[in-house]
Design an enzyme around this catalytic site. Structure first.
Site, mmCIF file in Angstrom:
data_model
loop_
_atom_site.group_PDB
_atom_site.id
_atom_site.type_symbol
_atom_site.label_atom_id
_atom_site.label_comp_id
_atom_site.label_asym_id
_atom_site.label_seq_id
_atom_site.Cartn_x
_atom_site.Cartn_y
_atom_site.Cartn_z
ATOM 1 N N GLN A 152 81.559 -100.324 -53.351
ATOM 2 C CA GLN A 152 81.082 -101.197 -52.271
ATOM 3 C C GLN A 152 80.681 -100.395 -51.030
ATOM 4 O O GLN A 152 79.531 -100.450 -50.570
ATOM 5 C CB GLN A 152 82.177 -102.194 -51.897
ATOM 6 C CG GLN A 152 81.900 -102.965 -50.606
ATOM 7 C CD GLN A 152 83.072 -103.794 -50.121
ATOM 8 O OE1 GLN A 152 83.064 -105.001 -50.224
ATOM 9 N NE2 GLN A 152 84.101 -103.137 -49.581
ATOM 10 N N ASP A 156 84.314 -85.484 -60.490
ATOM 11 C CA ASP A 156 85.577 -86.214 -60.403
ATOM 12 C C ASP A 156 86.459 -85.540 -59.370
ATOM 13 O O ASP A 156 86.523 -84.307 -59.304
ATOM 14 C CB ASP A 156 86.272 -86.214 -61.775
ATOM 15 C CG ASP A 156 87.417 -87.200 -61.836
ATOM 16 O OD1 ASP A 156 88.449 -86.960 -61.170
ATOM 17 O OD2 ASP A 156 87.294 -88.223 -62.539
ATOM 18 N N ALA A 173 85.761 -92.161 -52.563
ATOM 19 C CA ALA A 173 86.239 -92.304 -53.935
ATOM 20 C C ALA A 173 87.757 -92.479 -53.948
ATOM 21 O O ALA A 173 88.470 -91.811 -53.191
ATOM 22 C CB ALA A 173 85.854 -91.083 -54.761
ATOM 23 N N THR A 188 93.459 -96.223 -45.019
ATOM 24 C CA THR A 188 93.660 -97.651 -45.256
ATOM 25 C C THR A 188 94.763 -98.247 -44.392
ATOM 26 O O THR A 188 95.732 -97.560 -44.039
ATOM 27 C CB THR A 188 94.014 -97.897 -46.736
ATOM 28 O OG1 THR A 188 94.415 -99.258 -46.941
ATOM 29 C CG2 THR A 188 95.169 -96.990 -47.179
ATOM 30 N N GLU A 247 96.852 -100.205 -45.487
ATOM 31 C CA GLU A 247 98.045 -100.308 -46.328
ATOM 32 C C GLU A 247 99.082 -99.250 -45.961
ATOM 33 O O GLU A 247 100.250 -99.358 -46.347
ATOM 34 C CB GLU A 247 97.668 -100.180 -47.801
ATOM 35 C CG GLU A 247 96.852 -101.336 -48.347
ATOM 36 C CD GLU A 247 97.650 -102.630 -48.470
ATOM 37 O OE1 GLU A 247 98.864 -102.564 -48.762
ATOM 38 O OE2 GLU A 247 97.058 -103.714 -48.284
ATOM 39 N N TYR A 252 99.770 -96.780 -54.131
ATOM 40 C CA TYR A 252 98.456 -96.569 -53.525
ATOM 41 C C TYR A 252 98.607 -96.126 -52.070
ATOM 42 O O TYR A 252 98.032 -95.120 -51.641
ATOM 43 C CB TYR A 252 97.647 -97.860 -53.594
ATOM 44 C CG TYR A 252 96.406 -97.867 -52.720
ATOM 45 C CD1 TYR A 252 95.272 -97.160 -53.076
ATOM 46 C CD2 TYR A 252 96.394 -98.600 -51.526
ATOM 47 C CE1 TYR A 252 94.134 -97.164 -52.266
ATOM 48 C CE2 TYR A 252 95.264 -98.614 -50.709
ATOM 49 C CZ TYR A 252 94.140 -97.896 -51.091
ATOM 50 O OH TYR A 252 93.025 -97.906 -50.284
ATOM 51 N N LYS A 303 97.780 -92.512 -50.253
ATOM 52 C CA LYS A 303 96.865 -92.446 -49.115
ATOM 53 C C LYS A 303 97.542 -91.828 -47.893
ATOM 54 O O LYS A 303 96.886 -91.179 -47.068
ATOM 55 C CB LYS A 303 96.353 -93.848 -48.786
ATOM 56 C CG LYS A 303 95.266 -94.362 -49.720
ATOM 57 C CD LYS A 303 93.946 -93.640 -49.483
ATOM 58 C CE LYS A 303 92.784 -94.313 -50.174
ATOM 59 N NZ LYS A 303 91.486 -93.674 -49.849
ATOM 60 N N HIS A 339 88.029 -104.827 -45.771
ATOM 61 C CA HIS A 339 86.616 -105.115 -45.515
ATOM 62 C C HIS A 339 85.956 -105.517 -46.833
ATOM 63 O O HIS A 339 86.085 -104.845 -47.839
ATOM 64 C CB HIS A 339 85.907 -103.939 -44.847
ATOM 65 C CG HIS A 339 86.186 -102.607 -45.444
ATOM 66 N ND1 HIS A 339 87.420 -101.998 -45.387
ATOM 67 C CD2 HIS A 339 85.390 -101.743 -46.118
ATOM 68 C CE1 HIS A 339 87.376 -100.834 -45.989
ATOM 69 N NE2 HIS A 339 86.142 -100.652 -46.458
#
Length: 345
Positions: A11, A57, A80, A124, A126, A154, A158, A184
């Site tokens: 996105q 990757d 990514a 993030t 989070e 996650y 991060k 978002h």
């Protein structure tokens, strides 16, 4: 100017590619090679033939080095990630490898190949988690100085990446920074995310293609913004004289139930009649409340959110209705069959 975007098929990557192309950039994008190319977002924005795609990757240092050497970027935007919180509980090692160690691989590559490259890392909201047990309604808008208290693999991954970016900035003088983006959304959001899951299902229900919408926790509150505006903030961060970390948010918090209600009202449906609650969609540990404070971004970057909560819901519902209407009428998409709206990701 040249830019390398990791996660360009996602996105934010697609919107950022469009934004940078409009700024006159030469845009390169790192993507994971799979049996079926996941380029529908780039196609839908009409930018696929204007960018240079490079297979690679984040967990493969050789491919990262190759991408940087090949693209010779002035700026790198790391978008990514294994970005779905729910999946991180099921695949914690993969999440840590991509979202955590992958960032160090990028930073090391920049340091060794060209330390003058400006680096943006997508962090993030989070990170804040449940703010160490503070009651949700007493939480002030979260800024760059609040305590981080991750509530998922996650978020923990991060957080590791966040501090590595800071360490490389302070230790080696690199122009490296974190954008602490709150939720978002957009019509390009993946179906595994609750907002897009809702708008896609409501469009199908409205057109008689589906009966129910199965959800988990409706009480979680988030600060919901529009992805297309957030990529502008990412670019603005790299245009400053000095690198620093910024919160990007709207300053408002709304529950999943509120997004559901707003979306249902746009299509004339009652959510109580179509929603089924299933505990399997509830996370082992969830974040109850998030709301951001963008004072720093407003003052230094001159950025603030423009799209309202209800307008965001309308943008997403309208697009999903358009997609499914086209499908019902047998209209062909201008790209591969894998982009059938039933599997929009």
């Amino acid at each position: 100017m040249k830019a390398l975007i990791t996660g360009i098929t996602g996105q934010d990557g697609a919107y950022l590619a469009e934004f940078l192309l409009n700024k006159g950039y030469e845009v390169h994008g790192l993507y994971r090679r799979t049996s079926s190319p996941n380029v529908w977002r780039l196609l839908s924005l009409g930018v696929l033939d204007k960018i240079h795609l490079i297979p690679g990757d984040l967990t493969d240092a050789a491919s990262i080095n190759n991408a940087i050497i090949q693209s010779e970027p002035d700026e790198i935007y790391n978008l990514a990630a294994q970005s779905f919180v729910g999946t991180s509980f099921e695949q914690p090692l993969l999440t840590a490898s991509v979202d955590g160690l992958g960032v160090v691989i990028l930073l090391e590559a920049i340091k060794q190949i060209n330390p003058r490259i400006k680096f943006y890392h997508a962090s993030t909201s989070e990170l804040y988690g449940n703010t160490k047990g503070i009651p949700a309604e007493s939480v002030v808008n979260l800024d760059e100085h609040n305590v981080f208290w991750p509530a998922s693999p996650y978020a923990a991954s991060k957080l590791y990446a966040f501090h590595q970016v800071r360490i490389y900035r302070e230790a080696y003088g690199m122009f490296a920074l974190n954008g602490i983006c709150f939720n978002h959304e957009s019509p390009l959001r993946g179906l595994e995310f609750v907002t897009r899951k809702i708008t896609n299902a409501l469009a199908r229900i409205k057109l008689g293609l589906q009966e129910n919408l199965v959800l988990g926790n409706l009480d979680a509150k988030r600060d919901w913004g529009y992805s297309k505006e957030y990529v502008e903030a990412m670019w603005l961060m790299l245009q400053q004289d000095h690198p620093d970390d910024y919160v990007i948010a709207t300053g408002e918090s709304h529950s999943v139930r509120e997004f559901l209600e707003a979306s249902c009202s746009l299509v004339g449906l009652s959510w109580q009649e179509i929603v089924v609650i299933d505990d399997k969609f509830k996370r082992p540990l969830d974040v109850n409340f998030l709301r951001g404070n963008t004072s720093k971004a407003e003052k230094i970057l001159g950025w603030q959110a423009r799209t309202t909560f209800r307008a965001l819901a309308e943008i997403m519902v309208t697009k999903d209705l358009e997609r499914w209407n086209d499908w019902k009428q047998g209209k062909l998409f201008p790209w591969d069959a894998i982009n059938d709206p039933r599997i929009y990701r």
